[in-house]
Design a protein around this motif. Structure first.
Motif, short mmCIF file in Angstrom:
data_model
loop_
_atom_site.label_atom_id
_atom_site.label_comp_id
_atom_site.label_asym_id
_atom_site.label_seq_id
_atom_site.Cartn_x
_atom_site.Cartn_y
_atom_site.Cartn_z
N THR A 67 4.40 12.10 15.27
CA THR A 67 3.46 12.51 16.32
C THR A 67 3.20 14.00 16.28
O THR A 67 2.06 14.46 16.48
N ALA A 68 4.23 14.78 16.01
CA ALA A 68 4.12 16.24 16.05
C ALA A 68 3.60 16.85 14.75
O ALA A 68 3.31 18.05 14.71
N LEU A 69 3.46 16.06 13.70
CA LEU A 69 2.97 16.58 12.42
C LEU A 69 1.56 17.12 12.59
O LEU A 69 0.65 16.39 13.00
N ARG A 70 1.38 18.40 12.30
CA ARG A 70 0.05 19.00 12.44
C ARG A 70 -0.89 18.51 11.34
O ARG A 70 -2.10 18.37 11.56
N LYS A 71 -0.36 18.28 10.15
CA LYS A 71 -1.18 17.77 9.06
C LYS A 71 -1.48 16.31 9.32
O LYS A 71 -0.63 15.57 9.79
N PRO A 72 -2.69 15.84 9.02
CA PRO A 72 -3.05 14.47 9.35
C PRO A 72 -2.21 13.44 8.61
O PRO A 72 -1.84 13.63 7.44
N SER A 73 -1.92 12.34 9.29
CA SER A 73 -1.18 11.23 8.68
C SER A 73 -2.03 9.97 8.78
O SER A 73 -2.73 9.75 9.77
N ILE A 74 -1.97 9.15 7.73
CA ILE A 74 -2.77 7.93 7.65
C ILE A 74 -1.83 6.78 7.30
O ILE A 74 -1.12 6.83 6.30
N ALA A 75 -1.83 5.73 8.12
CA ALA A 75 -1.12 4.49 7.78
C ALA A 75 -2.09 3.60 7.00
O ALA A 75 -3.15 3.25 7.51
N MET A 76 -1.72 3.27 5.77
CA MET A 76 -2.52 2.41 4.90
C MET A 76 -1.85 1.04 4.90
O MET A 76 -0.80 0.85 4.30
N ILE A 77 -2.46 0.08 5.58
CA ILE A 77 -1.77 -1.15 5.99
C ILE A 77 -2.31 -2.37 5.28
O ILE A 77 -3.53 -2.58 5.22
N GLN A 78 -1.40 -3.18 4.77
CA GLN A 78 -1.74 -4.50 4.27
C GLN A 78 -0.67 -5.47 4.75
O GLN A 78 0.45 -5.08 5.05
N GLY A 79 -1.03 -6.74 4.85
CA GLY A 79 -0.06 -7.73 5.26
C GLY A 79 0.44 -7.53 6.68
O GLY A 79 -0.32 -7.17 7.58
N ASN A 80 1.74 -7.74 6.87
CA ASN A 80 2.33 -7.63 8.20
C ASN A 80 2.57 -6.18 8.60
O ASN A 80 3.12 -5.38 7.83
#
Length: 259
Positions: A94-107
């Motif tokens: 949450t506190a990471l200033r650099k953007p984070s992306i969850a790349m999701i497949q399946g469950n």
């Protein structure tokens, strides 16, 4: 690196991959505990601008490794220790200033969904499934993660998730705001990395400053404060602002230098 993770770099993009495909990438206590270290490494490395989280094999993550619960969560003290590790991982993302992306497949279920909600963006493959299942285990969900979920999908949908433990598909998850985008499975990685490249091309002073301000708003802050004003003032006097304006007037792509 902790067992169950793979951490790689590709230019300006870091990737943290859950690597327990035989267990649908269930997250162990050791993995929860190590996430803040990975996030700190990304934050501190000036060469990195974006963090992508992914799962090896067919699934993002089926959640916390419940097989550990009989050993680690049988007492109130043990449960508190375990929850502290989960909370630390969520807080770090949450506190990471650099953007984070969850790349999701399946469950993407339980703790896996909790991790994805702590990221800034969620891109998923068609056919992915989502759910948060504490009601199936007699657990009351973490406050900060509940707040993040409510901020994304609203209280009615958050209650549906948390009180029923039912799963929804990617189409429905996109409709209620849990996902930013849904892509065909064979296009998920290329589309995610293309967006990561877009983020890398933007002013990092703007990206990181606005990310911090949004975090404060989601946490309940309703007015500006000294930190917000300092972020905005520093950007105004920064090289990226001068370059952005000059590039706009010259009708050329900007060449931002903030790291």
């Amino acid at each position: 690196m902790t067992d169950g993770f793979e951490f790689t770099r590709d230019g300006e993009v870091a990737r943290l991959t859950f690597t327990r495909p035989a267990k649908m990438n269930a997250i162990t206590y050791g993995m929860w505990s190590a996430i803040p270290e990975v996030v700190a490494e990304v934050e501190a490395d000036p060469a990195l601008k974006v963090l992508v989280l992914a799962g090896a094999g067919e699934h993002f993550s089926a959640g916390a490794d419940i097989s550990e619960f009989g050993e680690l969560r049988t007492t109130a003290e043990g449960a508190a220790t375990y929850d502290k590790a989960v909370e630390g991982a969520v807080a770090a993302l949450t506190a990471l200033r650099k953007p984070s992306i969850a790349m999701i497949q399946g469950n993407c279920i339980g703790g896996g969904c909790q991790v994805s909600v702590a990221c800034d963006f969620r891109f998923a493959a068609e056919g992915s499934r989502f759910g948060i299942t504490p009601a199936k285990l007699g657990i009351v969900y973490h406050f900060d993660s509940t707040r993040q979920l409510v901020s994304l999908v609203g209280p009615a949908h958050a209650k549906y998730f948390l009180l029923s433990g039912e799963l929804i598909d990617a189409t429905r998850a996109r409709e209620i705001g849990l996902l930013n985008e849904v892509f065909p499975a064979d296009g998920l990685e290329a589309s995610t990395l293309r967006f990561a490249g877009t983020l890398c091309s933007r002013s990092q002073a703007s990206v990181r400053g606005m990310n911090r301000i949004i975090e404060k708003i989601v946490a309940g802050q309703q007015e500006s404060d000294a930190e917000v004003e300092e972020i905005r003032l520093a950007a105004l006097h920064g090289e990226d602002y001068a370059e952005g304006v000059a590039a706009f007037l010259d009708r050329r792509p900007p060449r931002f230098t903030y790291r």
